[in-house]
Design an enzyme around this catalytic site. Structure first.
Site, PDB file in Angstrom:
ATOM      1  N   TYR A  45       0.856  -1.178   0.000  1.00  0.00           N
ATOM      2  CA  TYR A  45       0.000   0.000   0.000  1.00  0.00           C
ATOM      3  C   TYR A  45       0.896   1.233   0.000  1.00  0.00           C
ATOM      4  O   TYR A  45       1.323   1.731   1.047  1.00  0.00           O
ATOM      5  CB  TYR A  45      -0.922   0.022   1.214  1.00  0.00           C
ATOM      6  CG  TYR A  45      -1.948  -1.099   1.266  1.00  0.00           C
ATOM      7  CD1 TYR A  45      -2.200  -1.919   0.179  1.00  0.00           C
ATOM      8  CD2 TYR A  45      -2.668  -1.329   2.440  1.00  0.00           C
ATOM      9  CE1 TYR A  45      -3.142  -2.933   0.244  1.00  0.00           C
ATOM     10  CE2 TYR A  45      -3.619  -2.343   2.510  1.00  0.00           C
ATOM     11  CZ  TYR A  45      -3.845  -3.137   1.410  1.00  0.00           C
ATOM     12  OH  TYR A  45      -4.773  -4.145   1.484  1.00  0.00           O
ATOM     13  N   HIS A  79      -1.144 -12.835   1.837  1.00  0.00           N
ATOM     14  CA  HIS A  79      -1.861 -11.921   0.959  1.00  0.00           C
ATOM     15  C   HIS A  79      -2.062 -12.519  -0.430  1.00  0.00           C
ATOM     16  O   HIS A  79      -1.129 -12.624  -1.222  1.00  0.00           O
ATOM     17  CB  HIS A  79      -1.090 -10.605   0.855  1.00  0.00           C
ATOM     18  CG  HIS A  79      -1.926  -9.480   0.338  1.00  0.00           C
ATOM     19  ND1 HIS A  79      -1.447  -8.199   0.234  1.00  0.00           N
ATOM     20  CD2 HIS A  79      -3.210  -9.431  -0.098  1.00  0.00           C
ATOM     21  CE1 HIS A  79      -2.395  -7.409  -0.244  1.00  0.00           C
ATOM     22  NE2 HIS A  79      -3.474  -8.147  -0.470  1.00  0.00           N
TER      23      HIS A  79
END
Length: 309
Positions: free
Chosen positions: A40, A121
């Site tokens: 991110y 993830h």
């Protein structure tokens, strides 16, 4: 409700004070779960989250991050534009050593010596590697107290349903996963997680974090050129029913997942304090039971979906 920090990663490089303001506003609203990831903003979300929470008592909030996917150094991935996981700069490493390195870097950026939840993830394309390497590393880190709970984060309900069985097959030496993050697969628009994953999680006490409740704006009428026509038509039909009952579709979408007993929290993202204010208002907006009944009668949500009360 918890705060997903993907939008913060996009804001942080150019608007660091703005990014911090979103986290501060989340705290003011009582949100205590903060979900981030290394990619991110190529670490920006983790750095700004750590800075914004540095003065808060560590036991007063839940901090989560992810392992297995990272961004090549210098990439602008997730800094600009929308999230596009097809980017060439996105690299996968679910190996034992790779997960250790990733967590060391994440904890340094976050300014913490422990994580409450760590997600594998989106390990779909490397599911076996993730179990042989990354999962093994997380089990050891959980035993050492560095990681509180082990999770996997993806939109692939079949993989999560399979992961849910780990440790439930009589192997007492493998306690298995503690929770999961399911993206866009138990929402007002898509209840595909209802068939196998959520019943297993409910039966075995595995908490679920529901993300993607708004399907990047699809439910609220945003342009979605890559979506099939039947999906757009279903979203429009849901909006019309909500309008008939005087309920903002965003309110119904944010509240719907919590009707299922396996869902522990709904994650939202926000680009500004004002957007987060609106998310909170929608999350608390009163919804008549007649809305849920009407949606079921029109076959717009699964008949067997438990609904909020």
């Amino acid at each position: 409700m918890g705060l997903n920090l993907a939008a913060i990663g996009r804001l942080a490089p150019g608007l660091p004070d703005h990014a911090t303001a979103v986290i501060d506003r989340a705290w003011q609203h009582g949100l205590r779960l903060f979900d981030t990831a290394p990619q991110y903003g190529d670490g920006s979300a983790e750095r700004h989250t750590g800075q914004a929470l540095a003065t808060r008592p560590r036991d007063d909030f839940i901090l989560t991050t992810k392992v297995g996917q990272h961004v090549a150094a210098g990439s602008a991935y997730l800094w600009l534009g929308e999230t596009d996981t097809s980017g060439e700069d996105l690299q996968a490493d679910f190996t034992y050593d790779g997960v250790h390195r990733s967590l060391e870097q994440s904890m340094r950026r976050l300014g913490t010596d422990r994580l409450d939840v760590v997600h594998l993830h989106d390990p779909v394309r490397r599911a076996d590697e993730a179990l042989r390497g990354g999962y093994k590393a997380l089990v050891q880190l959980r035993a050492a107290g560095t990681v509180g709970a082990i999770s996997a984060s993806t939109d692939h309900v079949g993989l999560l349903a399979e992961y849910a069985t780990i440790g439930r097959r009589g192997n007492q030496h493998d306690p298995g996963f503690d929770c999961f993050l399911i993206a866009g697969r138990y929402t007002l628009l898509d209840q595909s997680g209802l068939d196998l994953l959520l019943p297993r999680c409910a039966a075995w006490g595995l908490g679920v974090m529901a993300a993607g409740a708004l399907h990047p704006g699809l439910l609220t009428g945003a342009t979605a050129p890559n979506q099939p026509a039947y999906v757009k038509a279903r979203a429009e039909a849901i909006r019309r029913v909500c309008d008939l009952h005087g309920v903002p579709v965003r309110a119904a979408a944010l509240q719907f997942p919590l009707g299922h007993p396996a869902v522990a929290t709904v994650l939202v993202g926000a680009r500004s304090p004002q957007q987060l204010d609106d998310d909170i208002a929608m999350f608390n907006h009163p919804i008549p039971t007649a809305l849920w009944a009407d949606l079921k009668q029109r076959n717009l949500i699964e008949q067997r979906s438990p609904v909020p009360r």
